[in-house]
Write a protein that holds these residues in place. Sequence first.
Motif, PDB file in Angstrom:
ATOM      1  N   GLY A   1       1.006  -1.274  -0.338  1.00  0.00           N
ATOM      2  CA  GLY A   1      -0.035  -0.061  -0.299  1.00  0.00           C
ATOM      3  C   GLY A   1       0.951   0.896   0.181  1.00  0.00           C
ATOM      4  N   TRP A   2      -0.248   2.570   0.773  1.00  0.00           N
ATOM      5  CA  TRP A   2       0.806   3.983   0.034  1.00  0.00           C
ATOM      6  C   TRP A   2       0.737   4.835   1.409  1.00  0.00           C
ATOM      7  N   LEU A   3       1.672   5.148   2.247  1.00  0.00           N
ATOM      8  CA  LEU A   3       1.537   6.289   3.012  1.00  0.00           C
ATOM      9  C   LEU A   3       2.390   7.402   2.173  1.00  0.00           C
ATOM     10  N   VAL A   4       0.982   8.462   2.135  1.00  0.00           N
ATOM     11  CA  VAL A   4       1.157   9.897   1.641  1.00  0.00           C
ATOM     12  C   VAL A   4       1.677  10.799   2.638  1.00  0.00           C
ATOM     13  N   THR A   5       2.460  11.326   2.217  1.00  0.00           N
ATOM     14  CA  THR A   5       2.732  12.273   3.185  1.00  0.00           C
ATOM     15  C   THR A   5       2.849  13.837   3.482  1.00  0.00           C
ATOM     16  N   ILE A   6       2.420  14.925   3.455  1.00  0.00           N
ATOM     17  CA  ILE A   6       2.432  15.850   3.041  1.00  0.00           C
ATOM     18  C   ILE A   6       3.491  17.033   4.530  1.00  0.00           C
ATOM     19  N   ASN A   7       4.362  17.671   3.844  1.00  0.00           N
ATOM     20  CA  ASN A   7       4.671  18.489   5.242  1.00  0.00           C
ATOM     21  C   ASN A   7       4.973  20.501   4.433  1.00  0.00           C
ATOM     22  N   ASN A   8       3.926  21.089   5.119  1.00  0.00           N
ATOM     23  CA  ASN A   8       3.960  22.258   4.612  1.00  0.00           C
ATOM     24  C   ASN A   8       4.616  23.021   6.283  1.00  0.00           C
ATOM     25  N   ALA A   9       6.102  22.651   6.227  1.00  0.00           N
ATOM     26  CA  ALA A   9       6.300  23.190   7.301  1.00  0.00           C
ATOM     27  C   ALA A   9       7.636  24.386   6.322  1.00  0.00           C
ATOM     28  N   LEU A  10       7.068  26.289   6.468  1.00  0.00           N
ATOM     29  CA  LEU A  10       8.177  26.600   5.837  1.00  0.00           C
ATOM     30  C   LEU A  10       9.588  26.746   5.720  1.00  0.00           C
ATOM     31  N   PHE A  11       9.664  25.846   7.572  1.00  0.00           N
ATOM     32  CA  PHE A  11      11.152  26.615   7.586  1.00  0.00           C
ATOM     33  C   PHE A  11      12.033  25.451   7.402  1.00  0.00           C
ATOM     34  N   VAL A  12      11.284  23.770   6.961  1.00  0.00           N
ATOM     35  CA  VAL A  12      12.215  22.435   6.679  1.00  0.00           C
ATOM     36  C   VAL A  12      12.431  22.719   5.316  1.00  0.00           C
ATOM     37  N   SER A  13      13.312  23.214   5.110  1.00  0.00           N
ATOM     38  CA  SER A  13      14.043  22.223   3.255  1.00  0.00           C
ATOM     39  C   SER A  13      13.644  21.497   2.716  1.00  0.00           C
TER      40      SER A  13
ATOM     41  N   ALA B   1       7.306  24.825  -0.801  1.00  0.00           N
ATOM     42  CA  ALA B   1       7.370  24.105   1.091  1.00  0.00           C
ATOM     43  C   ALA B   1       6.472  23.027   1.011  1.00  0.00           C
ATOM     44  N   THR B   2       5.596  23.145   0.119  1.00  0.00           N
ATOM     45  CA  THR B   2       4.481  22.037   0.714  1.00  0.00           C
ATOM     46  C   THR B   2       4.826  21.164   0.051  1.00  0.00           C
ATOM     47  N   LYS B   3       5.182  20.466   0.671  1.00  0.00           N
ATOM     48  CA  LYS B   3       6.697  18.535   0.896  1.00  0.00           C
ATOM     49  C   LYS B   3       5.570  17.443  -0.260  1.00  0.00           C
ATOM     50  N   ILE B   4       4.973  17.369  -0.733  1.00  0.00           N
ATOM     51  CA  ILE B   4       3.907  15.873  -0.810  1.00  0.00           C
ATOM     52  C   ILE B   4       5.279  14.711  -0.989  1.00  0.00           C
ATOM     53  N   ALA B   5       5.474  13.674  -0.078  1.00  0.00           N
ATOM     54  CA  ALA B   5       5.648  12.198  -0.531  1.00  0.00           C
ATOM     55  C   ALA B   5       5.015  11.343  -1.351  1.00  0.00           C
ATOM     56  N   ILE B   6       5.167   9.930  -2.034  1.00  0.00           N
ATOM     57  CA  ILE B   6       4.214   9.104  -2.040  1.00  0.00           C
ATOM     58  C   ILE B   6       5.252   7.664  -1.293  1.00  0.00           C
ATOM     59  N   LEU B   7       4.892   7.072  -0.380  1.00  0.00           N
ATOM     60  CA  LEU B   7       5.942   5.663  -0.073  1.00  0.00           C
ATOM     61  C   LEU B   7       5.593   4.857  -0.670  1.00  0.00           C
ATOM     62  N   ARG B   8       5.523   3.337  -0.341  1.00  0.00           N
ATOM     63  CA  ARG B   8       5.134   2.442  -0.713  1.00  0.00           C
ATOM     64  C   ARG B   8       5.234   1.794   0.148  1.00  0.00           C
ATOM     65  N   VAL B   9       4.419   1.051   1.039  1.00  0.00           N
ATOM     66  CA  VAL B   9       4.822   0.117   1.916  1.00  0.00           C
ATOM     67  C   VAL B   9       4.937  -1.314   1.621  1.00  0.00           C
ATOM     68  N   ARG B  10       5.873  -1.143   2.512  1.00  0.00           N
ATOM     69  CA  ARG B  10       5.912  -3.281   2.787  1.00  0.00           C
ATOM     70  C   ARG B  10       5.814  -3.632   4.481  1.00  0.00           C
ATOM     71  N   ARG B  11       5.093  -4.736   4.482  1.00  0.00           N
ATOM     72  CA  ARG B  11       4.556  -5.102   6.261  1.00  0.00           C
ATOM     73  C   ARG B  11       6.011  -6.465   6.190  1.00  0.00           C
TER      74      ARG B  11
END
Length: 349
Positions: A267-279, A329-339
């Motif tokens: 499956g997928w884990l979709v993560t969004i980080n919109n912290a302006l001060f995180v490069s 700064a809105t950083k969006i990544a799609i991660l594939r998950v293995r259990r």
Amino acid sequence: MNDISATPVNVDALTAALQAALSARKHLLDQRHEMPLRLFNGFYEGFPNLVVDLYGRTLVLYNYAHKPSDADDALEAASEFFQYALPWLSAILVKARHGALEEEKKGRLLWGSGIDRRVRENGVAYAVDLRLNQDASFYLDTRHLREWAKDNLEGKTVLNTFAYTGSIGVAARAGGASRVVQLDLSRTFLNVAKESCTINGFPIDRLDYLAGDFFPRVSHLKRDGARFDCVFVDPPLYSKTRGGKVDLIEENHRILNKVRPLINDGGWLVTINNALFVSGGEYWQMLDSLCADGYLSVEATIPVPQDFIGFSETPAGVLPADPAPFNHATKIAILRVRRKDAMAKADTE
């Protein structure tokens, strides 16, 4: 960049900047005037205290001046420009980020009437409440993520955490997801998600709308053995409740690890980080550390739409932190998950 809170605004320069920004986005305006867009991003396009968004036929002017009255000339100039440039507008709202009153922050009517209650994007209708909050109840920077959800989640089960008004979950449902669970602290926000489902003709199961704190809700889902094919995690910059703490600057990884047991193998884990001060580099390093055990891998990143940022025809500003390899700064990544259990089973077969 010019600072319209520190010096009197040059109306001619602002009008020229608005014209350049609108010309660069003309191709995105749809004939039915339903598509939500960012028409001007002053942070990137020369006037950092002014942002202009379009929701259907309603224009929203965001006033970021620390003393809101300092932007009066800019707001008047923007209002006059867009009334002329977009004669089909029905209303103009102003939201003052540093307003003294809550009403100023949520929006006052500057011109017109008939504020829009719905928009349409990529063939999907969404309910909006433009005075619901300091923002406008619908995030324009995640348009491409909604497109991804619609295109990739047919037949999948989905958990949308920190759902706000649920637009990503609605897009997943529009793409044929078999089940979408929307989780948010506010029932008021989730009611907007329900309205979006209603206007699209999607059935509503009240058990799929979970109002409550992320931490105990996720723990409860784990105890029940719940599993999903895709989990979206779009938390606020910082919050602290009795259940736990969200901190996108220092402890983003904790939130992601919290939901990993809920995701099916593959499956997928979709993560969004919109912290302006995180490069972007710092965020990528965090993702790398999460992937080090081999059970997560970065499958894709999702860019922020260009209209949200600005086009090459308009001057770009400088962010507090370089977002590269992301484009904002809105950083969006799609991660594939293995259990681990699934991989162990595969090794023994």
